[in-house]
Design a protein around this motif. Structure first.
Motif, PDB file in Angstrom:
ATOM      1  N   PHE A   1       1.781   6.935  -0.044  1.00 25.75           N
ATOM      2  CA  PHE A   1       0.803   5.852  -0.089  1.00 25.75           C
ATOM      3  C   PHE A   1       0.193   5.738  -1.481  1.00 25.75           C
ATOM      4  O   PHE A   1       0.202   6.683  -2.270  1.00 25.75           O
ATOM      5  N   HIS A   2      -0.305   4.531  -1.751  1.00 26.62           N
ATOM      6  CA  HIS A   2      -0.732   4.196  -3.107  1.00 26.62           C
ATOM      7  C   HIS A   2      -1.797   5.148  -3.638  1.00 26.62           C
ATOM      8  O   HIS A   2      -1.818   5.465  -4.823  1.00 26.62           O
ATOM      9  N   GLU A   3      -2.700   5.623  -2.776  1.00 26.29           N
ATOM     10  CA  GLU A   3      -3.774   6.499  -3.234  1.00 26.29           C
ATOM     11  C   GLU A   3      -3.332   7.960  -3.356  1.00 26.29           C
ATOM     12  O   GLU A   3      -4.130   8.822  -3.696  1.00 26.29           O
TER      13      GLU A   3
ATOM     14  N   ASP B   1       0.799  -1.219   0.000  1.00 30.39           N
ATOM     15  CA  ASP B   1       0.000   0.000   0.000  1.00 30.39           C
ATOM     16  C   ASP B   1       0.840   1.282   0.000  1.00 30.39           C
ATOM     17  O   ASP B   1       0.297   2.370  -0.003  1.00 30.39           O
TER      18      ASP B   1
END
Length: 377
Positions: free
Chosen positions: A180-182, A155
């Motif tokens: 973070f991935h988002e 993540d």
């Protein structure tokens, strides 16, 4: 008055520590202290490379419990010494390698592009590499976070340790940034139980790097900001407003560039999952540099002899003239499980290789690294 040459051994002793403290790479500190007794006593020896830093398991999967460890990877350029008479111009090119110390005193070699472990070495590869036999230049650093159980953390896309100077050895003074991935950017200090987000309201980050001693980030619109000591974002550039899908920060020759990356959104067969899914594929790049005097972005059409390398844990640049088989004005990148090359001259993508391919611009290692150097190109 003309310049007067002074033997370094005649320099005032009080200047030696000031000179020594300007050295930032660990390998350069070792070399500085190995010159003579005067230089060796002018600066203290570095501590051994720190054990992996113990950190809280990052959000949003901290409900799984446990702790994670941050380990350091260093990218080096190795070159033969000038006094080797057996080398031709071609065979004396440098070698780029990424080294990870996974246990105190034990290292392993990684592919500088994919960061995968190099498991199969040529038979001629030396068992021990004496760094005093080569010219060693530190190119950059990267970091990896892994759960204490050995599980990789999917993540978080990228980590940054700040400050990353060899003279800041106390972990209590260091910050770890996690992208973070988002697109959220978090940070944690040694001893913290949870991660804290930077500008949690509306900021979505694409990349982070250290430039001129400060952490810099770029958001999805191409706005570059730096992070001050209070963890506030200070805008450095106007929005790029590029139409690409992902922005990368690359420092080259003292300048900071933004590389805008374009994906397609076609569905392709995922051989691991045995089904079709949207697998973004890189189809184009655009490179921009900020005109700081006028506050505007300038599209860069030619990188000169520079090569941009967009790895999966860090991005950096090198000179193509220093490596055999490396082409100038080019961007090497990773895409899914492949390695690609984008040529700015004709806007073409070429040389797509599998991660496990045994040949790429920095592999196999040059002949001079083996125990019996060859004079052939």
């Amino acid at each position: 008055m003309g310049e007067r040459e002074v033997d370094w051994s005649d320099l005032p002793k009080e200047l030696l520590p000031l000179i020594g403290k300007t050295v930032q790479a660990r390998i350069d500190v070792v070399r500085f202290r190995s010159v003579c007794a005067s230089l060796r006593t002018s600066i203290p020896p570095l501590r051994g490379i720190s054990p992996p830093l113990l950190l809280p398991f990052p959000f949003p999967i901290n409900s799984a419990g446990g702790q994670s460890f941050l380990s350091e990877r260093t990218i080096y350029r190795l070159e033969p010494l000038d006094d080797n008479p057996n080398l031709t111009t071609c065979s004396s090119k440098g070698w780029l390698v990424k080294v990870e110390e996974y246990e105190p005193g034990r290292v392993r070699l990684l592919n500088p592009l994919s960061s995968l472990r190099i498991r199969f070495l040529p038979d001629s590869f030396p068992k021990v590499i004496n760094l005093l036999d080569f010219r060693v230049v530190e190119i950059g650093k990267a970091y990896k976070l892994q759960h204490s159980s050995g599980m990789n953390i999917a993540d978080v896309d990228k980590f940054l340790l700040f400050p990353n100077s060899v003279w800041t050895s106390c972990v209590e003074y260091k910050l770890i940034f996690g992208l973070f991935h988002e697109g959220k950017l978090g940070y944690v200090k040694y001893g913290d139980k949870n991660w804290t987000f930077v500008d949690d309201n509306n900021f979505y980050c694409d990349d982070i790097t250290v430039y001129k001693g400060q952490p810099y980030v770029v958001d999805r619109l191409g706005t570059v900001s730096w992070i001050d000591s209070s963890m506030k974002l200070i805008q450095f550039s106007p929005p790029l407003c590029g139409l690409g899908n992902q922005k990368h920060l690359v420092e080259s020759c003292g300048e900071l560039y933004v590389v805008d990356r374009f994906f397609d959104e076609e569905s392709r067969l995922d051989h691991d999952l045995r089904r079709y899914r949207v697998c973004p594929k890189t189809v184009n790049f655009e490179v921009y540099k900020l005109d700081q005097e006028w506050g505007r972005w300038i599209m860069v059409k030619n990188l000169g002899d520079q090569v941009f390398i967009l790895g999966n844990d860090c991005s950096f640049s090198v000179s193509a003239t220093e490596f055999s088989g490396c082409k100038e004005n080019c961007i090497y990148f990773t895409d899914e499980k492949k390695i690609g090359a984008f040529y700015l001259e004709n806007q073409k993508i070429d040389k797509i290789l599998d991660y496990k391919a045994q040949c790429h611009p920095f592999w196999p290692p040059p002949s001079w690294l083996s125990s019996k150097s060859s004079s052939k190109c």
